[in-house]
Design an enzyme around this catalytic site. Structure first.
Site, PDB file in Angstrom:
ATOM      1  N   HIS A 197      -2.111  20.359  36.181  1.00 37.80           N
ATOM      2  CA  HIS A 197      -3.551  20.223  36.417  1.00 37.80           C
ATOM      3  C   HIS A 197      -4.000  18.777  36.487  1.00 37.80           C
ATOM      4  CE1 HIS A 197      -3.843  19.938  31.913  1.00 37.80           C
ATOM      5  NE2 HIS A 197      -4.868  19.170  32.203  1.00 37.80           N
ATOM      6  N   ASP A 231       2.164  24.961  34.126  1.00 38.96           N
ATOM      7  CA  ASP A 231       1.394  23.723  34.000  1.00 38.96           C
ATOM      8  C   ASP A 231       2.288  22.494  33.830  1.00 38.96           C
ATOM      9  OD1 ASP A 231      -0.907  22.221  34.036  1.00 38.96           O
ATOM     10  OD2 ASP A 231      -1.222  22.355  31.874  1.00 38.96           O
ATOM     11  N   GLY A 251      -7.801  13.723  28.944  1.00 35.82           N
ATOM     12  CA  GLY A 251      -7.061  12.492  29.206  1.00 35.82           C
ATOM     13  C   GLY A 251      -5.723  12.476  28.492  1.00 35.82           C
ATOM     14  N   ASN A 252      -5.599  13.232  27.395  1.00 35.70           N
ATOM     15  CA  ASN A 252      -4.311  13.395  26.717  1.00 35.70           C
ATOM     16  C   ASN A 252      -3.372  14.316  27.496  1.00 35.70           C
ATOM     17  OD1 ASN A 252      -5.934  12.962  23.704  1.00 35.70           O
ATOM     18  ND2 ASN A 252      -3.956  11.989  24.038  1.00 35.70           N
ATOM     19  N   SER A 253      -3.929  15.094  28.418  1.00 30.85           N
ATOM     20  CA  SER A 253      -3.132  16.080  29.140  1.00 30.85           C
ATOM     21  C   SER A 253      -1.927  15.436  29.810  1.00 30.85           C
ATOM     22  CB  SER A 253      -3.991  16.762  30.206  1.00 30.85           C
ATOM     23  OG  SER A 253      -5.010  17.529  29.623  1.00 30.85           O
ATOM     24  N   LEU A 256       7.743  39.331  42.348  1.00 31.11           N
ATOM     25  CA  LEU A 256       7.668  40.775  42.479  1.00 31.11           C
ATOM     26  C   LEU A 256       7.210  41.197  43.872  1.00 31.11           C
ATOM     27  CD1 LEU A 256       7.890  43.546  41.097  1.00 31.11           C
ATOM     28  CD2 LEU A 256       5.572  43.200  40.205  1.00 31.11           C
ATOM     29  N   GLY A 257       6.211  40.511  44.406  1.00 29.15           N
ATOM     30  CA  GLY A 257       5.754  40.819  45.757  1.00 29.15           C
ATOM     31  C   GLY A 257       4.690  41.896  45.842  1.00 29.15           C
TER      32      GLY A 257
END
Length: 473
Positions: A175, A205, A278-280, A338-339
């Site tokens: 993200h 993520d 901002g730590n992400s 899986l589709g």
């Protein structure tokens, strides 16, 4: 009864106020009782003195002493602020005496830059010194639609990351760099690099970016499976996009914490270390200086209640193989697929279609040639189990799917036409161009009431909210 003798008070148990024999007078240098006035003389002296001189004048000397003390205290404060050092600095005071103030002469603690070996525990300062050159600040620009006049709206945001290899591979959150036009990386020493997006995955993520550099200092990865509740952990990153290379500390509050984010389940390390936008993407270190997690999200509110101390990090063991896959191929090659287009079964749907069940994943459509069609799934089926795992919502299916890889075989329990059947399914691999679009959900997140930050249902939107709004998003 109290007697006054020139403003000195003494207590006697005699009713007439007299005192037996000799007594000690603090003002006298002699113990001779004959040289002292009698009680009557003392009383007469007191009465005459009271008429001639108001008592308030007797207190003038006290006021002078207090002023002297105030001046002395001010002098002491100024001297301390002026940088006086030593173990026994002495200042004179107004009454002719002296007072001694002890000031430490201890030299500043030198922090040795140690090598992370996974064997020796380190102080917090040593963990920081050993790893700060491996942490990076990430600044991103992008475009988010158009404004009223049809002009593209520019956005800017910030995050964190850490160096994984000497030749410039850097790990961060998906993200942080999602839909970025430009990605700029800043090292602790101030060096800046333009970074290239290598690949990432929204379900986990994680993302990998690359800078053209040599001899960078990589982190050392630890074993997140060895973490215990109560273990000390540290986060280093770029909170608020401005307080660069800040470190916060706390404990592991929970391991294997399942949280649900807009229909996407995550297995997380929970911590009470301070985590902020901002730590992400930044690293979470254990007490040995090893990276055990990727800082990803925090709860700032839940059901209209403000909360504190609920930060989350992705366990490094859960995603390291995927990170390697992204570094090699640009995407996760063995991610299961899986589709189908599906959604969580509801009571309203059960009533509409006259089904006997109210939980499971309703199959809206089946993709031609993919795993679901090969296994015989049909539109209108309801998936209720994958092997021994109960499936009640689309979120359950997404979570269970993370336990498999392309090529694995599973038994699906399916409700069809009022009966329960089982089908054998072999998971496909997600196509490279559908890495973050597979298994479309018609009503994904409808049962998710968790909120991350300022009313946003996605923890990643905390990041966009704080920094997108600041820069015009």
């Amino acid at each position: 009864m109290y007697n006054d003798e020139q403003n000195l008070y003494h207590y006697t148990y005699r009713k007439d106020g007299s005192e037996p024999g000799q007594r000690y007078d603090a003002r006298s240098t002699s113990g001779d009782a004959q040289s002292r006035p009698t009680v009557d003389e003392q009383l007469n002296h007191f009465e005459s003195g009271r008429r001639e001189q108001p008592p308030v004048q007797e207190m003038k000397s006290v006021k002078k002493n207090r002023m002297g003390l105030k001046i002395t205290a001010l002098a002491l404060v100024c001297a301390l602020l002026g940088g006086a050092v030593g173990g026994g600095v002495v200042w004179a005071v107004g009454n002719g005496g002296a007072t001694e103030v002890n000031v430490s002469s201890r030299p500043a603690t030198a922090v040795a830059v140690k090598t992370v070996d996974g064997k020796n525990a380190m102080t917090d300062a040593e963990v920081y010194a050993a790893n700060v050159n491996s942490v990076v600040s990430i600044n991103v620009t992008g475009t988010n639609g158009t404004n009223f006049f049809g002009q593209p709206v520019k956005t800017a945001s910030a995050g964190s990351g850490f160096v994984l290899t000497k030749d410039g591979f850097i790990v961060t959150n998906y993200h942080v760099v999602k839909n970025a036009d430009t990605v700029k990386v800043t090292m602790y020493n101030g060096d800046e690099y333009d970074a290239k997006y290598v690949g990432g995955d929204e379900d986990y993520d994680i993302a990998v970016i690359k800078v053209e550099a040599a001899d960078l200092q990589p982190v050392t990865l630890g074993d997140s499976d060895k973490l215990n509740v109560g273990d000390h952990v540290l986060a280093v990153g770029n909170p608020l996009g401005e307080l660069t290379f800040s470190m916060s500390g706390g404990m592991v509050s929970s391991v294997n914490r399942a949280i649900n984010v807009s229909g996407t389940p995550f297995n997380m390390i929970q911590t009470d270390a301070s985590i902020n936008p901002g730590n992400s993407g930044g690293p979470m270190f254990n007490q040995y200086g090893e990276v055990v997690g990727i800082v990803s999200a925090k709860y700032s509110s839940y059901s209209n209640s403000s909360v504190e101390g609920l930060g989350f990090a992705i366990p490094i063991n859960d995603v390291f193989a995927m990170i390697q896959d992204i570094m090699t191929n640009g995407y996760i090659t063995n991610k299961p697929y899986l589709g189908i287009t599906g959604g969580s079964m509801t009571e309203q749907m059960a009533a509409q279609y006259r089904y006997d069940i109210k939980e499971g994943v309703f199959v809206y459509s089946v993709e031609e040639g993919k795993a679901a069609e090969k296994a015989g799934l049909q539109m209108g089926d309801v998936i209720t189990k994958v092997d021994s795992h109960d499936i009640k919502t689309m979120e359950d299916l997404t979570a269970v799917k993370k336990q498999y890889a392309a090529g694995d075989t599973s038994t699906l329990t399916v409700y069809r036409g009022g009966q329960t059947i089982t089908v054998e399914l072999t998971w496909d691999a997600v196509p490279a161009d559908q890495q973050n679009q597979e298994e479309t959900s018609q009503n994904s997140g409808s049962s998710n009431n968790n909120q991350f930050g300022n009313g946003y249902t996605n923890p990643y939107d905390i990041f966009d909210y704080f920094f997108g709004n600041r820069f015009g998003n």
